[in-house]
Scaffold this active site. Structure first.
Site, PDB file in Angstrom:
ATOM      1  N   ASP A 210       0.834  -1.206   0.000  1.00  0.00           N
ATOM      2  CA  ASP A 210       0.000   0.000   0.000  1.00  0.00           C
ATOM      3  C   ASP A 210       0.870   1.259   0.000  1.00  0.00           C
ATOM      4  OD1 ASP A 210      -2.654   1.295   0.441  1.00  0.00           O
ATOM      5  OD2 ASP A 210      -1.680   1.978   2.275  1.00  0.00           O
ATOM      6  N   GLU A 271       1.382  -0.519  -5.047  1.00  0.00           N
ATOM      7  CA  GLU A 271       0.491   0.579  -5.412  1.00  0.00           C
ATOM      8  C   GLU A 271       1.370   1.813  -5.490  1.00  0.00           C
ATOM      9  OE1 GLU A 271      -3.247   3.165  -3.747  1.00  0.00           O
ATOM     10  OE2 GLU A 271      -1.578   2.606  -2.493  1.00  0.00           O
TER      11      GLU A 271
HETATM   12  C1  GLC Z   1      -4.079   3.375  -0.579  1.00  0.00           C
HETATM   13  C2  GLC Z   1      -5.378   2.636  -0.404  1.00  0.00           C
HETATM   14  C3  GLC Z   1      -6.399   3.614   0.063  1.00  0.00           C
HETATM   15  C4  GLC Z   1      -5.931   4.197   1.389  1.00  0.00           C
HETATM   16  C5  GLC Z   1      -4.521   4.773   1.296  1.00  0.00           C
HETATM   17  C6  GLC Z   1      -3.942   5.015   2.647  1.00  0.00           C
HETATM   18  O1  GLC Z   1      -4.160   4.357  -1.540  1.00  0.00           O
HETATM   19  O2  GLC Z   1      -5.742   1.986  -1.586  1.00  0.00           O
HETATM   20  O3  GLC Z   1      -7.670   3.043   0.198  1.00  0.00           O
HETATM   21  O4  GLC Z   1      -6.818   5.212   1.783  1.00  0.00           O
HETATM   22  O5  GLC Z   1      -3.648   3.897   0.638  1.00  0.00           O
HETATM   23  O6  GLC Z   1      -3.579   3.821   3.283  1.00  0.00           O
END
Ligand code: GLC
Length: 555
Positions: A210, A271
């Site tokens: 994440d 991500e």
């Molecule tokens: C990522 C997740 C999102 C979350 C953020 C903070 O972007 O996909 O849902 O709010 O991280 O952890």
């Protein structure tokens, strides 16, 4: 030709489960692990290879579980560690791999480490695990620098010291309930090594990282140069001191070493929304993460520009050896049929654009074509739960039921991401549509109009979105032309995507305003709408292929 020893994740179709909204086994209005376990046969029928499960850990749910208070357990609302073990085991028995979500940029404010930091003095080892700094101004009343939060407002919050006086500030890239960890600290590094091992030992097949680019900050925490209007738009940032800082890659090299010490092709997917594909490809250099989401694809408007982004992605990643991973939606994005029915069809950050008029019929037609496009491309693909049902975003959730922290942090101007997180409709003609027991109330209200969108209704309809996904996924699995990196564009009129995979498998998407004649001699494997007289209308996609022994009925 399937190469021997080709890791499963190079061509995997991964289904994102947002556990709170998938299936509720105990009637408390929240989905849970037993709900997911009971529905594994549905995922087998759908034909996916793996699930990515959004955070399932104990959490105060200030940000939908992305605020973790214990990384080695399961949120009671979802079940127990035994349930997780049983889920992993059952998934494997069904031939489905399991990818978990690791939130390592920040903890919850309720995490014992942050609580200990609050109760410890400035300069203490407990505070060193986070970013505690004195404020600026005479009484330290201003934040230590100008950094902004992804969810609006400054990225700093001030604490009361143990003696009650106004004290230091701490950094939170996301909500104030999500304090950022200091990845230069050995406790932090060692702890996450152990957490990774904890889950890899339990048999998970992969880990989604994440907010990967947030995990390193420039030394000294200098002010950011945002330009005249500070906006959290990470895709535009160059040399930003709190995003995509080069040191972040050291962490991923360390993690890769851990994954490589396990058998069975464990995979990382990051991500990472960063400035362009050159920056993105750094995350998947040899010795770093195996794969990374490709957000350029999702931000690209519906139209001929998709060809450019496909080309650029494949070209940019080729030197790393990492496969592309195609993503069109997630728990952070406006649902596809709503987005593609709008005037602006490219994704806006964090579900922005809510309330813009959408032609759902047009959006659905395009979403069907997009599904065939995405599933025909080389590499992995991610399907967010409910996309296979063509669910629209729910844009009229009553304000007092909105839960995304973006709503409050934006001063109640941005509704945030709840519209794509409404619990799935499984069966029946009224809420909770089989999501939970008949008398239960889902945590976000489902529209009554979802009667025709339930799994049961769509399973019985060969023209439904669900039937299209099932057919396409079955073909993708059966036809060997999809199981390689081969990809080649064919000459095509402007606005038409026409490409070939191995063994002559071909995908055509008509993004032009005029209908296109399709070679009558070639077998149609599947099309996103019925084809009449060998003509491919606007916003329709088709897979053409070599003869198969059991081609099905085409559409
Ligand atoms: C990522 C997740 C999102 C979350 C953020 C903070 O972007 O996909 O849902 O709010 O991280 O952890």
């Amino acid at each position: 030709m399937i190469e021997a020893g080709r890791p499963w994740w190079r061509d995997a179709v991964v289904y994102e489960v947002y556990p709170r909204s998938f299936a509720d086994s105990d009637g408390d209005g929240n989905g849970d692990l037993d709900g997911l376990r009971n529905r594994l046969p549905y995922l087998v029928d759908l034909g996916i290879d793996a699930v990515w499960i959004a955070p399932w850990y104990p959490s105060p749910f200030a940000d939908g579980g992305y605020d973790v208070s214990d990384y080695r357990d399961i949120a009671p609302v979802f079940g127990t560690l035994d349930d997780a073990d049983a889920l992993i085991r059952d998934a494997h028995e069904h031939g489905i791999r399991v990818i978990i979500d690791l939130v390592a940029n920040h903890t919850s404010e309720q995490h014992p480490w942050f609580q200990a930091a609050l109760h410890s003095p400035p300069g203490s080892p407990e505070r060193e695990r986070y970013f505690f700094r004195d404020g600026l101004g005479e009484d330290g009343e201003q934040p230590p620098n100008n950094w902004i939060s992804a969810f609006g407002g400054p990225a700093w919050a001030r604490v009361a010291e143990p003696d009650g006086s106004s004290g230091q500030w701490y950094l939170h890239t996301f909500a104030p309930q999500q304090p950022d960890l200091n990845w230069r600290n050995d406790d932090v590094r060692d702890e996450f090594d152990a957490i990774l091992r904890f889950w890899l030992d339990r048999g998970v097949d992969g880990v989604r990282v994440d907010a990967a680019p947030a995990m390193a900050k420039a030394p000294g925490l200098p002010d950011a140069d945002y330009g005249p209007e500070p906006r959290f738009d990470t895709a535009d940032w160059v040399d930003n001191p709190h995003w995509d800082v080069d040191d972040v890659h050291e962490i991923f090299r360390r993690w890769r070493g851990i994954a490589d010490s396990y058998d069975g092709d464990r995979v990382f997917v990051s991500e990472a929304v960063v400035n362009g594909l050159e920056r993105l490809r750094r995350y998947v250099r040899p010795g770093e993460l195996h794969t990374t989401f490709n957000f350029e694809f999702l931000k690209t408007p519906w139209g001929a520009g998709l060809r450019t982004v496909i080309d650029e992605t494949i070209t940019a990643l080729a030197p790393t050896g990492a496969p592309p991973t195609w993503v069109l939606s997630s728990h952070d994005e406006t649902r596809l049929v709503t987005r593609y029915g709008r005037h602006r069809t490219g994704a806006a950050p964090l579900g922005g654009g809510a309330g813009a008029r959408s032609d759902l019929e047009l959006g659905t037609r395009r979403a069907r074509a997009a599904a065939l496009l995405m599933l025909a491309l080389p590499g992995g693909a991610y399907i967010y739960q409910g996309e296979e049902l063509g669910l629209p975003d729910v844009e009229d959730i009553p304000e007092d039921q909105l839960q995304d922290p973006i709503w409050a942090r934006s001063g109640r101007t941005e509704r945030g991401r709840d519209g794509c997180r409404v619990p799935l409709p499984w069966s029946g003609t009224a809420p909770p549509f089989g999501f939970g027991p008949a008398d239960s109330a889902p945590w976000l209200p489902q529209p009554r109009s979802w009667t025709e969108l339930t799994v049961a209704a769509q399973a019985a309809d060969p023209t439904s979105m669900l039937s299209l996904y099932r057919r396409a996924l079955r073909i993708r699995r059966e036809v060997s032309g999809f199981h390689s990196d081969e990809f080649r564009w064919r000459d095509a009129p402007a606005g038409v995507l026409d490409f070939e995979r191995a063994d002559g498998v071909r995908c055509l998407v008509n993004l032009s305003p005029t209908a296109l004649a399709v070679d009558a001699e070639v077998e149609v494997l599947v099309s996103s709408e019925p084809l009449h007289g060998g003509v491919l209308p606007t916003d329709v996609a088709v897979w053409l292929g070599p003869s198969r022994s059991a081609p099905g009925d085409g559409h």
